[in-house]
Scaffold this active site. Structure first.
Site, short mmCIF file in Angstrom:
data_model
loop_
_atom_site.label_atom_id
_atom_site.label_comp_id
_atom_site.label_asym_id
_atom_site.label_seq_id
_atom_site.Cartn_x
_atom_site.Cartn_y
_atom_site.Cartn_z
N LYS A 100 0.87 -1.18 0.00
CA LYS A 100 0.00 0.00 0.00
C LYS A 100 0.90 1.23 0.00
O LYS A 100 1.79 1.35 0.86
CB LYS A 100 -0.92 0.03 1.22
CG LYS A 100 -1.83 1.29 1.19
CD LYS A 100 -2.93 1.25 2.23
CE LYS A 100 -2.46 1.74 3.57
NZ LYS A 100 -3.60 2.04 4.49
N GLN A 133 -12.22 8.42 10.47
CA GLN A 133 -12.22 6.99 10.84
C GLN A 133 -13.30 6.64 11.86
O GLN A 133 -13.71 5.49 11.96
CB GLN A 133 -10.87 6.58 11.45
CG GLN A 133 -9.64 6.93 10.64
CD GLN A 133 -9.54 6.16 9.36
OE1 GLN A 133 -9.99 5.01 9.28
NE2 GLN A 133 -8.99 6.77 8.32
N MET A 152 -6.49 3.09 18.47
CA MET A 152 -6.30 2.94 17.03
C MET A 152 -5.61 4.12 16.36
O MET A 152 -5.23 4.05 15.20
CB MET A 152 -7.66 2.71 16.36
CG MET A 152 -8.47 1.57 16.93
SD MET A 152 -7.61 -0.02 16.93
CE MET A 152 -7.40 -0.31 15.18
P1 NAD Z 1 -9.18 13.01 10.91
O1 NAD Z 1 -8.21 14.06 10.52
O2 NAD Z 1 -10.41 12.84 10.12
O3 NAD Z 1 -9.62 13.22 12.44
C1 NAD Z 1 -8.64 13.53 13.41
C2 NAD Z 1 -9.15 13.23 14.79
O4 NAD Z 1 -8.12 13.55 15.73
C3 NAD Z 1 -10.34 14.08 15.21
O5 NAD Z 1 -11.03 13.39 16.21
C4 NAD Z 1 -9.67 15.34 15.78
O6 NAD Z 1 -10.50 16.04 16.65
C5 NAD Z 1 -8.50 14.71 16.49
N1 NAD Z 1 -7.32 15.57 16.57
C6 NAD Z 1 -6.80 16.35 15.61
N2 NAD Z 1 -5.68 16.97 16.06
C7 NAD Z 1 -5.52 16.56 17.34
C8 NAD Z 1 -4.55 16.83 18.35
N3 NAD Z 1 -3.53 17.65 18.12
N4 NAD Z 1 -4.70 16.24 19.55
C9 NAD Z 1 -5.70 15.37 19.77
N5 NAD Z 1 -6.65 15.07 18.87
C10 NAD Z 1 -6.55 15.67 17.65
O7 NAD Z 1 -8.32 11.68 10.97
P2 NAD Z 1 -8.85 10.19 10.86
O8 NAD Z 1 -8.77 9.75 9.45
O9 NAD Z 1 -10.11 10.01 11.59
O10 NAD Z 1 -7.66 9.42 11.63
C11 NAD Z 1 -7.56 9.51 13.02
C12 NAD Z 1 -6.24 8.90 13.45
O11 NAD Z 1 -6.21 7.51 13.16
C13 NAD Z 1 -5.01 9.50 12.76
O12 NAD Z 1 -4.01 9.69 13.74
C14 NAD Z 1 -4.59 8.43 11.80
O13 NAD Z 1 -3.22 8.46 11.49
C15 NAD Z 1 -4.96 7.18 12.58
N6 NAD Z 1 -5.16 5.99 11.76
C16 NAD Z 1 -4.70 4.81 12.27
C17 NAD Z 1 -4.86 3.65 11.54
C18 NAD Z 1 -4.39 2.36 12.11
O14 NAD Z 1 -4.41 1.34 11.42
N7 NAD Z 1 -4.01 2.30 13.36
C19 NAD Z 1 -5.49 3.68 10.30
C20 NAD Z 1 -6.00 4.89 9.83
C21 NAD Z 1 -5.83 6.03 10.59
#
Ligand code: NAD
Length: 326
Positions: free
Chosen positions: A72, A143, A224
């Site tokens: 990916k 997510q 996550m």
């Molecule tokens: P998004 O940008 O749509 O949402 C971000 C989320 O984090 C929101 O809830 C926001 O309020 C919060 N946020 C933003 N800045 C912040 C900060 N400085 N401190 C605390 N909270 C903060 O992102 P998303 O697509 O929903 O992804 C959320 C997270 O999940 C990201 O960190 C992403 O990298 C991670 N992710 C992990 C996996 C995995 O397999 N573990 C897969 C996809 C995404």
């Protein structure tokens, strides 16, 4: 030289062909294959293109048992929402393990969300108490809706509590809860921890949002959001108190939530268990109803590849995989 035909599953087709149940089955199977050594992830490349800017990289792996080889490519572009685009942008390339020839390209954006949600759902199915009734959501970004839908599909929750650092994002998550018929309340963090039996964290936080002392015995957490060095969603001390499980131990202790507890000498890699071992029955999983279980979901290549291979199969079955000559 003869023309080589590849299959393409466009991004728009992926949600039509890959159900949550399919994603759950694919992710669960590949976690088990990782635990038995039949599937392995290769080292992740993930680089910041600019300080505080986009993250770009590759996640690749080989599932010997499933005959899946691929990568990916893509990452996280924080400014994309303002452009009307998803922050995560990626594509999965699948290769023929016998010949190395490219066999398919599958859109990776929906796959990423649905496979990440499937991973926490697998953890809930295997680690949450059977009598868990209250789901706590920490995070309300892209997510989070996928997470909520997948969790509600694998466990009978009665209500949802949610907290997000940006409260203006919560109504979108409330709408998802309403759609699946679950009462929803926005609460403060301490209340969420005091009442939730299962907590999903899915934020981009770089500091602990939940303190160890707030978490009740018997809680299951699926952390996550932490998938990069420096990110953190929960107190490192919590990992010393919890049974820590993960998708892949090497990622958990380096780029996952466990990196902080490791760095502070609170746990060692030996304290972290691959959830695949619970799925295969090699590890008993939850110790008892009082244990705190914490799934450190870092996101592994094999999740993407398993979901992509399943999407390709379903697209083929439905006549929705297009062909191109390379
Ligand atoms: P998004 O940008 O749509 O949402 C971000 C989320 O984090 C929101 O809830 C926001 O309020 C919060 N946020 C933003 N800045 C912040 C900060 N400085 N401190 C605390 N909270 C903060 O992102 P998303 O697509 O929903 O992804 C959320 C997270 O999940 C990201 O960190 C992403 O990298 C991670 N992710 C992990 C996996 C995995 O397999 N573990 C897969 C996809 C995404």
């Amino acid at each position: 030289m003869s023309a080589h035909v590849i299959e393409i599953v466009p991004e728009a087709v992926c949600p039509e062909v890959l159900s949550r149940a399919d994603a759950f089955a694919a992710v669960k199977a590949v976690f088990a294959a990782m635990a038995t050594g039949d599937a392995r992830n290769f080292p992740v490349v993930r680089e910041a293109l600019a300080a505080g800017g986009p993250l770009y990289g590759f996640k690749s792996g080989h599932d010997l048992a499933g005959g899946v080889l691929g990568v990916k490519a893509g990452g996280y572009w924080p400014e994309n929402l303002a452009r009307g685009l998803t922050n995560h942008q990626s594509v999965v390339a699948l290769f023929d393990p016998e010949t190395g020839q490219l066999s398919a390209l599958v859109g990776g954006n929906y796959l990423t969300a649905v496979r990440t949600a499937a991973a926490s759902a697998v953890s809930i199915r295997h680690l949450a108490r059977a009598d868990a009734r209250v789901l706590g959501m920490v995070g309300a970004g892209h997510q989070s809706a996928f997470q909520l839908r997948a969790a509600a599909e694998v466990h009978r929750f009665e209500r949802v509590l949610a907290w997000n650092p940006h409260p203006e994002m919560l109504p979108k998550l409330a709408a998802v809860a309403a759609e699946i018929g679950l009462p929803f309340a926005a609460v403060e963090r301490e209340q969420l921890c005091a009442e939730a039996d299962v907590i999903i964290t899915i934020t981009s936080a770089f500091e602990p949002l939940l303190l160890a002392d707030w978490i009740r015995p018997g809680t299951h957490l699926a952390c996550m959001g932490t998938d990069t060095r420096g990110k953190q969603e929960v107190d490192a001390a919590l990992l010393a108190r919890a049974q820590v499980l993960t998708d892949e131990v090497a990622q958990s202790v380096s780029i996952g939530e466990a990196q902080h507890a490791m760095g502070r000498g609170l746990i060692t890699a030996a304290d972290v268990t691959a959830i695949g071992a619970v799925i295969t029955g090699a590890h008993p999983g939850r110790r008892d109803s009082e244990a705190i279980t914490l799934f450190d979901g870092t996101g592994v290549a094999l999740q993407d590849l398993a979901a992509a291979a399943m999407a390709l199969r379903r697209a083929r079955e439905g006549g929705l995989a297009s062909k191109a000559t390379l």
